[in-house]
Write an enzyme that holds these catalytic residues in place. Sequence first.
Site, PDB file in Angstrom:
ATOM      1  CG  ASN A 236      75.271 -35.341-147.221  1.00  0.00           C
ATOM      2  OD1 ASN A 236      75.946 -36.154-147.857  1.00  0.00           O
ATOM      3  ND2 ASN A 236      75.692 -34.117-146.988  1.00  0.00           N
TER       4      ASN A 236
ATOM      5  CD  GLU B 134      82.783 -31.849-149.051  1.00  0.00           C
ATOM      6  OE1 GLU B 134      82.819 -31.346-147.907  1.00  0.00           O
ATOM      7  OE2 GLU B 134      81.761 -32.224-149.608  1.00  0.00           O
TER       8      GLU B 134
ATOM      9  CB  CYS C  48      79.653 -30.956-145.528  1.00  0.00           C
ATOM     10  SG  CYS C  48      79.510 -31.404-147.224  1.00  0.00           S
TER      11      CYS C  48
ATOM     12  CD  GLU D 110      84.595 -34.329-154.497  1.00  0.00           C
ATOM     13  OE1 GLU D 110      84.235 -35.208-155.281  1.00  0.00           O
ATOM     14  OE2 GLU D 110      84.239 -34.268-153.316  1.00  0.00           O
TER      15      GLU D 110
END
Length: 496
Positions: A172, A270, A304, A477
Amino acid sequence: MSSTSAGTARELADAYLQQAQLPDLPSGHFIDGQIRAPQSGSYMPSWDAGLGRAFADFGSGDADDIDRAVLAASNAQCRWGSMAPSARADILQRVAARILEQQEYLCFVEALDSGKSLAEARGDVQSAARYFNYYAAMARTLEGRSLPLGENHIGWTVREPAGVTAHIIPWNFPTSTFARSVAPALAAGCTVVAKPAETTPFTALLLAQIIFDCGVPPGVVNVVTGLGIEAGAALSSHRLVRHITFTGSVPTGVKVASAAAPNIASLTLELGGKSPLVALSDCDIEATAEGARWAIFANAGQICSAGSRLVVQRSVYQPVLERLLTKVHSLRIGHGLGGADLGAVNSELQLSRIDHHVAGARERGRQILCGGEALEGPGWFYPPTIIDNLPVDDACIQQEIFGPVLSVQVVDNDEEALAAANCTEFGLYAGIYSRDISRALRMAQGIRAGQVTINDYWAGGVSVPFGGNGRSGYGRERGQEGMEAYMSSKAVVVRL
Ligand code: ADP
Protein backbone atom coordinates in the site's frame (compact mmCIF):
# COMPACT_ATOMS: atom_id res chain seq x y z
CA MET A 1 15.34 5.48 -19.94
CA SER A 2 17.48 5.40 -16.82
CA SER A 3 16.34 5.89 -13.25
CA THR A 4 17.74 9.41 -13.32
CA SER A 5 16.23 10.39 -16.65
CA ALA A 6 14.86 13.89 -16.84
CA GLY A 7 11.17 14.64 -16.82
CA THR A 8 8.59 15.41 -14.23
CA ALA A 9 6.39 12.64 -12.89
CA ARG A 10 3.56 14.18 -14.94
CA GLU A 11 5.61 14.08 -18.17
CA LEU A 12 6.71 10.52 -17.52
CA ALA A 13 3.09 9.55 -16.80
CA ASP A 14 1.81 11.20 -19.99
CA ALA A 15 4.48 9.50 -22.08
CA TYR A 16 3.59 6.15 -20.55
CA LEU A 17 -0.17 6.58 -20.99
CA GLN A 18 0.35 7.54 -24.63
CA GLN A 19 2.37 4.33 -25.09
CA ALA A 20 5.32 6.49 -26.07
CA GLN A 21 7.65 5.28 -23.37
CA LEU A 22 7.70 2.30 -21.08
CA PRO A 23 9.72 2.55 -17.90
CA ASP A 24 13.13 0.93 -17.79
CA LEU A 25 13.18 -0.90 -14.47
CA PRO A 26 15.58 -3.20 -12.63
CA SER A 27 14.56 -6.79 -13.24
CA GLY A 28 16.71 -8.77 -10.80
CA HIS A 29 17.36 -8.77 -7.07
CA PHE A 30 19.72 -6.28 -5.44
CA ILE A 31 22.30 -8.36 -3.59
CA ASP A 32 25.77 -7.39 -2.35
CA GLY A 33 25.71 -4.10 -4.24
CA GLN A 34 24.64 -5.53 -7.60
CA ILE A 35 21.54 -6.36 -9.58
CA ARG A 36 21.54 -10.16 -9.73
CA ALA A 37 19.39 -12.46 -11.82
CA PRO A 38 17.27 -14.88 -9.79
CA GLN A 39 19.13 -18.16 -9.36
CA SER A 40 16.13 -20.09 -10.68
CA GLY A 41 15.93 -17.86 -13.78
CA SER A 42 12.23 -17.22 -13.03
CA TYR A 43 10.53 -13.88 -13.48
CA MET A 44 6.98 -12.71 -12.86
CA PRO A 45 4.92 -9.76 -14.13
CA SER A 46 4.07 -6.55 -12.36
CA TRP A 47 0.66 -5.13 -13.17
CA ASP A 48 -0.58 -1.69 -14.03
CA ALA A 49 -3.65 -1.70 -11.78
CA GLY A 50 -5.22 1.23 -13.67
CA LEU A 51 -5.24 -0.71 -16.94
CA GLY A 52 -5.30 -4.26 -15.58
CA ARG A 53 -2.31 -5.31 -17.68
CA ALA A 54 1.29 -6.31 -17.05
CA PHE A 55 3.94 -3.67 -17.78
CA ALA A 56 7.26 -5.20 -16.65
CA ASP A 57 8.80 -8.35 -15.21
CA PHE A 58 10.75 -8.78 -11.99
CA GLY A 59 12.71 -11.60 -10.37
CA SER A 60 10.77 -14.37 -8.67
CA GLY A 61 13.03 -15.00 -5.69
CA ASP A 62 13.31 -18.27 -3.82
CA ALA A 63 15.13 -19.67 -0.80
CA ASP A 64 18.46 -19.71 -2.69
CA ASP A 65 18.22 -16.01 -3.49
CA ILE A 66 17.25 -15.24 0.10
CA ASP A 67 20.17 -17.27 1.38
CA ARG A 68 22.56 -15.38 -0.85
CA ALA A 69 21.15 -12.02 0.32
CA VAL A 70 21.20 -12.94 4.02
CA LEU A 71 24.79 -14.19 3.76
CA ALA A 72 25.80 -10.93 2.05
CA ALA A 73 24.12 -9.00 4.88
CA SER A 74 25.77 -11.17 7.51
CA ASN A 75 29.21 -10.68 5.96
CA ALA A 76 28.70 -6.90 5.82
CA GLN A 77 27.41 -6.62 9.38
CA CYS A 78 30.73 -6.14 11.16
CA ARG A 79 31.96 -3.38 8.86
CA TRP A 80 28.71 -1.37 8.92
CA GLY A 81 27.96 -1.94 12.60
CA SER A 82 31.38 -0.80 13.72
CA MET A 83 31.44 2.34 11.59
CA ALA A 84 31.23 5.60 13.58
CA PRO A 85 27.52 6.46 13.90
CA SER A 86 28.19 9.95 12.57
CA ALA A 87 29.66 8.43 9.39
CA ARG A 88 26.52 6.31 8.97
CA ALA A 89 24.46 9.44 9.57
CA ASP A 90 26.29 11.36 6.82
CA ILE A 91 25.48 8.59 4.36
CA LEU A 92 21.82 8.41 5.38
CA GLN A 93 21.47 12.16 4.96
CA ARG A 94 22.85 11.83 1.44
CA VAL A 95 20.25 9.11 0.81
CA ALA A 96 17.47 11.51 1.82
CA ALA A 97 18.79 14.17 -0.53
CA ARG A 98 19.16 11.67 -3.40
CA ILE A 99 15.58 10.43 -2.94
CA LEU A 100 14.36 14.00 -3.30
CA GLU A 101 16.57 14.55 -6.35
CA GLN A 102 15.05 11.47 -7.98
CA GLN A 103 11.54 11.99 -6.68
CA GLU A 104 9.92 12.60 -10.08
CA TYR A 105 10.95 9.19 -11.36
CA LEU A 106 10.24 7.48 -8.03
CA CYS A 107 6.74 9.03 -7.90
CA PHE A 108 6.00 7.85 -11.39
CA VAL A 109 7.16 4.29 -10.69
CA GLU A 110 5.34 4.22 -7.36
CA ALA A 111 2.04 5.35 -8.89
CA LEU A 112 2.36 2.95 -11.83
CA ASP A 113 3.28 -0.03 -9.67
CA SER A 114 0.70 0.51 -6.91
CA GLY A 115 -2.24 2.11 -8.75
CA LYS A 116 -2.31 5.18 -6.51
CA SER A 117 -2.46 8.77 -7.75
CA LEU A 118 0.67 10.75 -8.53
CA ALA A 119 -0.12 13.12 -5.66
CA GLU A 120 -0.34 10.23 -3.22
CA ALA A 121 2.85 8.71 -4.62
CA ARG A 122 4.60 12.03 -4.06
CA GLY A 123 3.57 11.97 -0.40
CA ASP A 124 4.94 8.45 -0.12
CA VAL A 125 8.29 9.31 -1.71
CA GLN A 126 8.75 12.51 0.27
CA SER A 127 8.08 10.77 3.54
CA ALA A 128 10.70 8.17 2.58
CA ALA A 129 13.23 11.02 2.40
CA ARG A 130 12.02 12.32 5.77
CA TYR A 131 12.64 8.91 7.41
CA PHE A 132 16.26 8.89 6.23
CA ASN A 133 16.83 12.45 7.47
CA TYR A 134 15.14 11.79 10.80
CA TYR A 135 17.05 8.59 11.57
CA ALA A 136 20.33 10.09 10.31
CA ALA A 137 19.93 12.69 13.05
CA MET A 138 19.17 9.97 15.57
CA ALA A 139 22.28 8.00 14.61
CA ARG A 140 24.32 11.01 15.73
CA THR A 141 22.90 10.85 19.23
CA LEU A 142 23.09 7.11 19.92
CA GLU A 143 24.37 6.90 23.45
CA GLY A 144 24.24 4.49 26.35
CA ARG A 145 23.90 5.50 29.99
CA SER A 146 26.02 5.22 33.10
CA LEU A 147 24.93 2.84 35.86
CA PRO A 148 25.46 3.98 39.45
CA LEU A 149 26.64 0.86 41.36
CA GLY A 150 28.34 2.15 44.52
CA GLU A 151 31.98 2.95 45.19
CA ASN A 152 33.48 -0.39 44.15
CA HIS A 153 32.03 -0.72 40.68
CA ILE A 154 31.46 1.37 37.61
CA GLY A 155 29.04 0.40 34.86
CA TRP A 156 27.54 1.64 31.62
CA THR A 157 25.44 0.45 28.73
CA VAL A 158 26.42 0.21 25.09
CA ARG A 159 23.80 0.14 22.35
CA GLU A 160 24.77 -2.38 19.73
CA PRO A 161 23.16 -3.18 16.39
CA ALA A 162 20.77 -6.14 16.45
CA GLY A 163 22.46 -7.73 13.39
CA VAL A 164 20.85 -8.85 10.14
CA THR A 165 17.30 -7.54 9.88
CA ALA A 166 14.51 -8.65 7.56
CA HIS A 167 11.91 -6.21 6.23
CA ILE A 168 8.75 -7.63 4.69
CA ILE A 169 7.09 -4.75 2.93
CA PRO A 170 3.40 -4.33 2.03
CA TRP A 171 2.00 -3.00 -1.23
CA ASN A 172 0.00 0.00 0.00
CA PHE A 173 2.91 2.40 0.69
CA PRO A 174 5.87 0.54 -0.77
CA THR A 175 8.35 3.41 -0.75
CA SER A 176 7.68 4.95 2.65
CA THR A 177 7.18 1.62 4.43
CA PHE A 178 10.55 0.47 3.10
CA ALA A 179 12.16 3.66 4.43
CA ARG A 180 10.22 3.53 7.72
CA SER A 181 12.04 0.40 8.84
CA VAL A 182 15.20 0.36 6.71
CA ALA A 183 16.31 3.89 7.75
CA PRO A 184 16.31 3.19 11.52
CA ALA A 185 17.85 -0.25 10.97
CA LEU A 186 20.73 1.31 9.04
CA ALA A 187 21.06 4.15 11.55
CA ALA A 188 21.41 1.58 14.32
CA GLY A 189 24.14 -0.23 12.37
CA CYS A 190 22.09 -3.22 11.24
CA THR A 191 22.23 -4.78 7.80
CA VAL A 192 19.08 -5.32 5.77
CA VAL A 193 17.35 -7.85 3.56
CA ALA A 194 14.04 -6.49 2.27
CA LYS A 195 11.28 -8.36 0.46
CA PRO A 196 8.83 -6.01 -1.23
CA ALA A 197 5.28 -7.16 -1.99
CA GLU A 198 4.84 -9.09 -5.22
CA THR A 199 2.55 -6.42 -6.65
CA THR A 200 4.90 -3.50 -5.93
CA PRO A 201 8.51 -4.65 -6.33
CA PHE A 202 10.23 -1.73 -8.03
CA THR A 203 10.73 1.19 -5.68
CA ALA A 204 12.50 -1.02 -3.12
CA LEU A 205 15.02 -1.97 -5.82
CA LEU A 206 15.45 1.67 -6.83
CA LEU A 207 15.94 2.72 -3.20
CA ALA A 208 18.51 -0.02 -2.60
CA GLN A 209 20.48 1.29 -5.57
CA ILE A 210 20.25 4.85 -4.25
CA ILE A 211 21.42 3.76 -0.78
CA PHE A 212 24.36 1.89 -2.30
CA ASP A 213 25.27 4.80 -4.58
CA CYS A 214 25.34 7.10 -1.54
CA GLY A 215 28.14 5.08 0.04
CA VAL A 216 26.61 2.21 2.01
CA PRO A 217 29.03 -0.73 1.60
CA PRO A 218 28.00 -3.72 -0.55
CA GLY A 219 25.87 -6.28 1.27
CA VAL A 220 24.48 -3.82 3.82
CA VAL A 221 21.17 -3.40 1.94
CA ASN A 222 19.75 -6.22 -0.15
CA VAL A 223 16.38 -6.59 -1.84
CA VAL A 224 14.91 -9.89 -3.00
CA THR A 225 11.68 -9.68 -4.96
CA GLY A 226 9.14 -12.47 -5.34
CA LEU A 227 6.21 -14.20 -3.76
CA GLY A 228 5.47 -14.01 -0.07
CA ILE A 229 4.93 -17.72 0.24
CA GLU A 230 8.33 -18.37 -1.31
CA ALA A 231 10.81 -15.51 -0.80
CA GLY A 232 8.95 -14.06 2.21
CA ALA A 233 8.67 -17.41 3.94
CA ALA A 234 12.37 -18.18 3.32
CA LEU A 235 13.39 -14.80 4.72
CA SER A 236 11.26 -15.01 7.86
CA SER A 237 12.61 -18.46 8.69
CA HIS A 238 16.29 -17.77 7.93
CA ARG A 239 18.46 -18.69 10.89
CA LEU A 240 20.80 -15.67 10.50
CA VAL A 241 18.03 -13.08 10.69
CA ARG A 242 17.91 -11.45 14.14
CA HIS A 243 14.91 -9.14 13.76
CA ILE A 244 11.95 -9.11 11.38
CA THR A 245 9.81 -6.08 10.70
CA PHE A 246 6.61 -7.17 9.02
CA THR A 247 3.75 -4.99 7.80
CA GLY A 248 0.75 -6.78 6.35
CA SER A 249 -2.28 -8.86 7.14
CA VAL A 250 -2.99 -10.70 10.41
CA PRO A 251 -2.87 -14.24 8.90
CA THR A 252 0.47 -13.56 7.23
CA GLY A 253 1.76 -11.95 10.43
CA VAL A 254 0.94 -15.16 12.29
CA LYS A 255 2.93 -17.17 9.72
CA VAL A 256 5.90 -14.80 9.96
CA ALA A 257 5.90 -14.93 13.77
CA SER A 258 5.71 -18.74 13.70
CA ALA A 259 8.58 -18.94 11.21
CA ALA A 260 10.70 -16.61 13.35
CA ALA A 261 10.09 -18.46 16.61
CA PRO A 262 12.57 -21.38 16.18
CA ASN A 263 15.35 -18.86 15.50
CA ILE A 264 14.37 -16.68 18.50
CA ALA A 265 14.30 -13.72 16.11
CA SER A 266 12.56 -10.63 17.49
CA LEU A 267 9.62 -9.09 15.67
CA THR A 268 7.84 -5.87 14.95
CA LEU A 269 4.38 -6.70 13.64
CA GLU A 270 2.33 -3.94 12.10
CA LEU A 271 -0.88 -5.73 11.18
CA GLY A 272 -4.41 -4.69 10.41
CA GLY A 273 -6.80 -2.17 11.84
CA LYS A 274 -10.45 -1.23 11.95
CA SER A 275 -9.90 2.24 13.24
CA PRO A 276 -12.73 4.51 14.39
CA LEU A 277 -13.20 8.16 13.58
CA VAL A 278 -15.36 9.34 16.48
CA ALA A 279 -17.59 12.35 15.77
CA LEU A 280 -18.89 13.78 19.06
CA SER A 281 -22.03 15.92 19.24
CA ASP A 282 -20.05 19.20 19.41
CA CYS A 283 -17.74 18.46 16.47
CA ASP A 284 -17.08 20.94 13.69
CA ILE A 285 -19.22 19.42 10.92
CA GLU A 286 -17.08 20.54 7.99
CA ALA A 287 -13.78 19.51 9.61
CA THR A 288 -15.23 16.14 10.59
CA ALA A 289 -16.59 15.38 7.13
CA GLU A 290 -13.31 16.44 5.54
CA GLY A 291 -11.38 14.33 8.04
CA ALA A 292 -13.62 11.33 7.40
CA ARG A 293 -13.24 11.66 3.64
CA TRP A 294 -9.45 11.40 3.76
CA ALA A 295 -9.41 8.97 6.67
CA ILE A 296 -11.04 6.29 4.52
CA PHE A 297 -10.74 7.31 0.88
CA ALA A 298 -7.06 8.34 0.75
CA ASN A 299 -5.08 5.66 -1.10
CA ALA A 300 -8.43 4.03 -1.97
CA GLY A 301 -8.77 3.01 1.68
CA GLN A 302 -5.76 0.70 1.48
CA ILE A 303 -4.19 1.93 4.70
CA CYS A 304 -3.97 -0.17 7.85
CA SER A 305 -4.74 2.90 9.96
CA ALA A 306 -7.60 4.09 7.70
CA GLY A 307 -10.62 5.49 9.53
CA SER A 308 -12.81 2.68 8.29
CA ARG A 309 -15.52 3.15 10.94
CA LEU A 310 -17.37 6.39 11.50
CA VAL A 311 -18.70 6.37 15.06
CA VAL A 312 -21.06 9.32 15.03
CA GLN A 313 -23.38 10.72 17.67
CA ARG A 314 -27.01 10.88 16.57
CA SER A 315 -27.36 14.65 16.90
CA VAL A 316 -24.68 15.26 14.22
CA TYR A 317 -25.26 12.13 12.16
CA GLN A 318 -27.38 13.83 9.48
CA PRO A 319 -25.20 16.90 8.80
CA VAL A 320 -21.91 14.95 8.93
CA LEU A 321 -23.21 12.29 6.51
CA GLU A 322 -24.69 14.87 4.13
CA ARG A 323 -21.47 16.86 4.00
CA LEU A 324 -19.42 13.70 3.58
CA LEU A 325 -21.58 12.45 0.71
CA THR A 326 -21.22 15.77 -1.12
CA LYS A 327 -17.46 15.49 -0.81
CA VAL A 328 -17.44 11.88 -1.92
CA HIS A 329 -19.41 12.67 -5.06
CA SER A 330 -16.75 15.21 -6.06
CA LEU A 331 -13.90 12.67 -5.97
CA ARG A 332 -12.53 11.84 -9.43
CA ILE A 333 -11.77 8.16 -9.90
CA GLY A 334 -9.35 7.06 -12.58
CA HIS A 335 -5.89 5.86 -13.54
CA GLY A 336 -3.44 7.00 -10.90
CA LEU A 337 -1.20 8.48 -13.59
CA GLY A 338 -4.07 10.43 -15.15
CA GLY A 339 -4.69 13.05 -12.43
CA ALA A 340 -7.43 11.23 -10.48
CA ASP A 341 -8.08 11.78 -6.76
CA LEU A 342 -8.75 8.10 -6.24
CA GLY A 343 -6.63 5.62 -8.17
CA ALA A 344 -7.08 1.91 -8.79
CA VAL A 345 -7.12 -0.76 -6.13
CA ASN A 346 -3.69 -2.43 -6.06
CA SER A 347 -4.64 -5.83 -7.50
CA GLU A 348 -7.48 -7.87 -8.91
CA LEU A 349 -7.33 -10.03 -5.78
CA GLN A 350 -7.78 -7.01 -3.52
CA LEU A 351 -10.68 -5.78 -5.66
CA SER A 352 -12.43 -9.13 -5.28
CA ARG A 353 -11.84 -9.09 -1.49
CA ILE A 354 -13.48 -5.66 -1.20
CA ASP A 355 -16.36 -6.71 -3.44
CA HIS A 356 -16.89 -9.81 -1.32
CA HIS A 357 -17.18 -7.78 1.91
CA VAL A 358 -19.66 -5.29 0.46
CA ALA A 359 -21.71 -8.02 -1.26
CA GLY A 360 -22.01 -9.69 2.14
CA ALA A 361 -23.35 -6.45 3.68
CA ARG A 362 -25.87 -6.17 0.83
CA GLU A 363 -27.01 -9.76 1.39
CA ARG A 364 -27.48 -9.00 5.08
CA GLY A 365 -29.79 -6.15 4.08
CA ARG A 366 -27.49 -3.31 5.10
CA GLN A 367 -28.07 0.10 3.59
CA ILE A 368 -25.39 1.23 1.16
CA LEU A 369 -25.42 5.02 0.81
CA CYS A 370 -23.00 5.29 -2.12
CA GLY A 371 -20.77 3.06 -4.23
CA GLY A 372 -21.17 -0.63 -3.45
CA GLU A 373 -19.97 -2.35 -6.61
CA ALA A 374 -16.68 -2.65 -8.47
CA LEU A 375 -16.50 -0.41 -11.54
CA GLU A 376 -16.27 -1.81 -15.06
CA GLY A 377 -12.69 -2.35 -16.25
CA PRO A 378 -10.19 -2.02 -17.69
CA GLY A 379 -8.36 -1.66 -14.42
CA TRP A 380 -9.38 -2.50 -10.88
CA PHE A 381 -11.48 0.31 -9.48
CA TYR A 382 -13.78 0.41 -6.48
CA PRO A 383 -15.88 3.53 -5.83
CA PRO A 384 -16.09 5.25 -2.43
CA THR A 385 -18.66 3.25 -0.49
CA ILE A 386 -20.53 4.07 2.72
CA ILE A 387 -22.56 1.44 4.59
CA ASP A 388 -24.98 2.97 7.05
CA ASN A 389 -25.91 2.29 10.66
CA LEU A 390 -24.30 -1.10 11.21
CA PRO A 391 -24.69 -3.17 14.37
CA VAL A 392 -21.57 -3.93 16.36
CA ASP A 393 -21.41 -7.58 15.33
CA ASP A 394 -21.62 -6.93 11.58
CA ALA A 395 -18.67 -8.31 9.61
CA CYS A 396 -18.08 -4.85 8.11
CA ILE A 397 -17.50 -3.53 11.64
CA GLN A 398 -15.33 -6.40 12.84
CA GLN A 399 -13.25 -7.26 9.76
CA GLU A 400 -10.69 -5.20 7.93
CA ILE A 401 -11.78 -4.56 4.32
CA PHE A 402 -8.71 -2.62 3.16
CA GLY A 403 -10.56 -0.65 0.53
CA PRO A 404 -12.61 2.55 0.16
CA VAL A 405 -15.47 1.33 2.35
CA LEU A 406 -16.70 3.28 5.37
CA SER A 407 -18.90 1.55 7.95
CA VAL A 408 -21.11 3.86 10.03
CA GLN A 409 -22.07 3.26 13.68
CA VAL A 410 -24.60 5.63 15.25
CA VAL A 411 -24.40 6.19 19.03
CA ASP A 412 -26.27 8.33 21.56
CA ASN A 413 -23.68 9.48 24.09
CA ASP A 414 -19.97 9.49 24.93
CA GLU A 415 -20.15 6.20 26.80
CA GLU A 416 -21.64 4.47 23.77
CA ALA A 417 -19.12 6.21 21.52
CA LEU A 418 -16.22 4.84 23.57
CA ALA A 419 -17.70 1.34 23.63
CA ALA A 420 -18.18 1.48 19.85
CA ALA A 421 -14.65 2.79 19.31
CA ASN A 422 -13.27 -0.19 21.27
CA CYS A 423 -15.62 -2.83 19.87
CA THR A 424 -13.11 -4.72 17.69
CA GLU A 425 -10.08 -6.87 18.43
CA PHE A 426 -7.84 -4.34 16.67
CA GLY A 427 -6.16 -1.41 18.40
CA LEU A 428 -4.13 0.56 15.90
CA TYR A 429 -5.38 4.10 15.47
CA ALA A 430 -8.30 6.42 16.24
CA GLY A 431 -9.44 9.95 15.43
CA ILE A 432 -11.72 12.09 17.61
CA TYR A 433 -13.59 15.20 16.49
CA SER A 434 -14.92 17.56 19.18
CA ARG A 435 -14.74 21.27 20.06
CA ASP A 436 -14.39 20.39 23.76
CA ILE A 437 -10.77 19.38 24.34
CA SER A 438 -11.44 17.87 27.81
CA ARG A 439 -14.19 15.69 26.38
CA ALA A 440 -11.95 14.64 23.49
CA LEU A 441 -9.07 13.86 25.85
CA ARG A 442 -11.29 11.72 28.07
CA MET A 443 -12.25 9.77 24.97
CA ALA A 444 -8.57 9.52 23.94
CA GLN A 445 -7.67 8.10 27.34
CA GLY A 446 -10.27 5.37 27.01
CA ILE A 447 -9.57 4.34 23.43
CA ARG A 448 -7.42 1.26 22.92
CA ALA A 449 -5.02 2.24 20.14
CA GLY A 450 -1.35 2.88 19.47
CA GLN A 451 -2.09 6.37 18.17
CA VAL A 452 -5.00 8.77 18.74
CA THR A 453 -5.43 12.09 16.96
CA ILE A 454 -7.84 14.90 17.81
CA ASN A 455 -9.45 17.12 15.15
CA ASP A 456 -7.03 16.07 12.39
CA TYR A 457 -7.18 12.39 11.52
CA TRP A 458 -3.76 12.10 9.86
CA ALA A 459 -1.89 14.39 12.24
CA GLY A 460 1.63 13.19 12.95
CA GLY A 461 4.56 12.11 10.82
CA VAL A 462 7.88 10.37 11.01
CA SER A 463 8.57 11.49 14.60
CA VAL A 464 5.30 10.14 16.04
CA PRO A 465 5.46 6.50 17.22
CA PHE A 466 3.14 4.22 15.28
CA GLY A 467 1.97 0.66 15.92
CA GLY A 468 -0.84 -1.34 17.39
CA ASN A 469 -2.23 -3.35 20.25
CA GLY A 470 -4.29 -6.53 20.17
CA ARG A 471 -4.63 -8.03 16.69
CA SER A 472 -3.04 -4.92 15.21
CA GLY A 473 0.36 -6.22 16.28
CA TYR A 474 3.16 -5.14 18.58
CA GLY A 475 6.27 -3.00 18.54
CA ARG A 476 6.47 0.60 17.37
CA GLU A 477 7.85 2.20 14.26
CA ARG A 478 8.63 5.87 13.63
CA GLY A 479 9.94 8.25 16.25
CA GLN A 480 12.56 7.38 18.85
CA GLU A 481 10.70 4.13 19.57
CA GLY A 482 11.30 3.12 15.95
CA MET A 483 15.02 2.66 16.67
CA GLU A 484 14.59 0.34 19.63
CA ALA A 485 13.95 -2.85 17.65
CA TYR A 486 17.27 -2.50 15.86
CA MET A 487 19.46 -2.07 18.92
CA SER A 488 20.45 -4.35 21.67
CA SER A 489 21.73 -3.05 25.00
CA LYS A 490 24.94 -4.41 26.50
CA ALA A 491 25.74 -3.57 30.11
CA VAL A 492 29.43 -3.46 31.10
CA VAL A 493 30.40 -3.49 34.79
CA VAL A 494 33.93 -3.09 36.17
CA ARG A 495 35.17 -3.71 39.70
CA LEU A 496 37.42 -0.88 40.77
P1 ADP B 1 -1.88 -9.42 1.10
O1 ADP B 1 -2.64 -10.66 1.45
O2 ADP B 1 -2.76 -8.26 0.93
O3 ADP B 1 -0.93 -9.57 -0.04
P2 ADP B 1 0.12 -9.96 3.04
O4 ADP B 1 0.10 -9.63 4.47
O5 ADP B 1 -0.01 -11.40 2.68
O6 ADP B 1 -1.00 -9.09 2.36
O7 ADP B 1 1.45 -9.40 2.37
C1 ADP B 1 2.34 -8.48 2.99
C2 ADP B 1 3.76 -8.89 2.68
O8 ADP B 1 3.96 -10.19 3.23
C3 ADP B 1 4.09 -9.00 1.20
O9 ADP B 1 5.43 -8.58 0.99
C4 ADP B 1 3.97 -10.49 0.94
O10 ADP B 1 4.75 -10.93 -0.14
C5 ADP B 1 4.51 -11.05 2.24
N1 ADP B 1 4.09 -12.43 2.53
C6 ADP B 1 2.98 -13.07 2.13
N2 ADP B 1 2.95 -14.35 2.61
C7 ADP B 1 4.08 -14.50 3.34
C8 ADP B 1 4.63 -15.58 4.11
N3 ADP B 1 4.03 -16.76 4.22
N4 ADP B 1 5.80 -15.36 4.74
C9 ADP B 1 6.43 -14.19 4.68
N5 ADP B 1 5.97 -13.13 3.97
C10 ADP B 1 4.81 -13.28 3.30
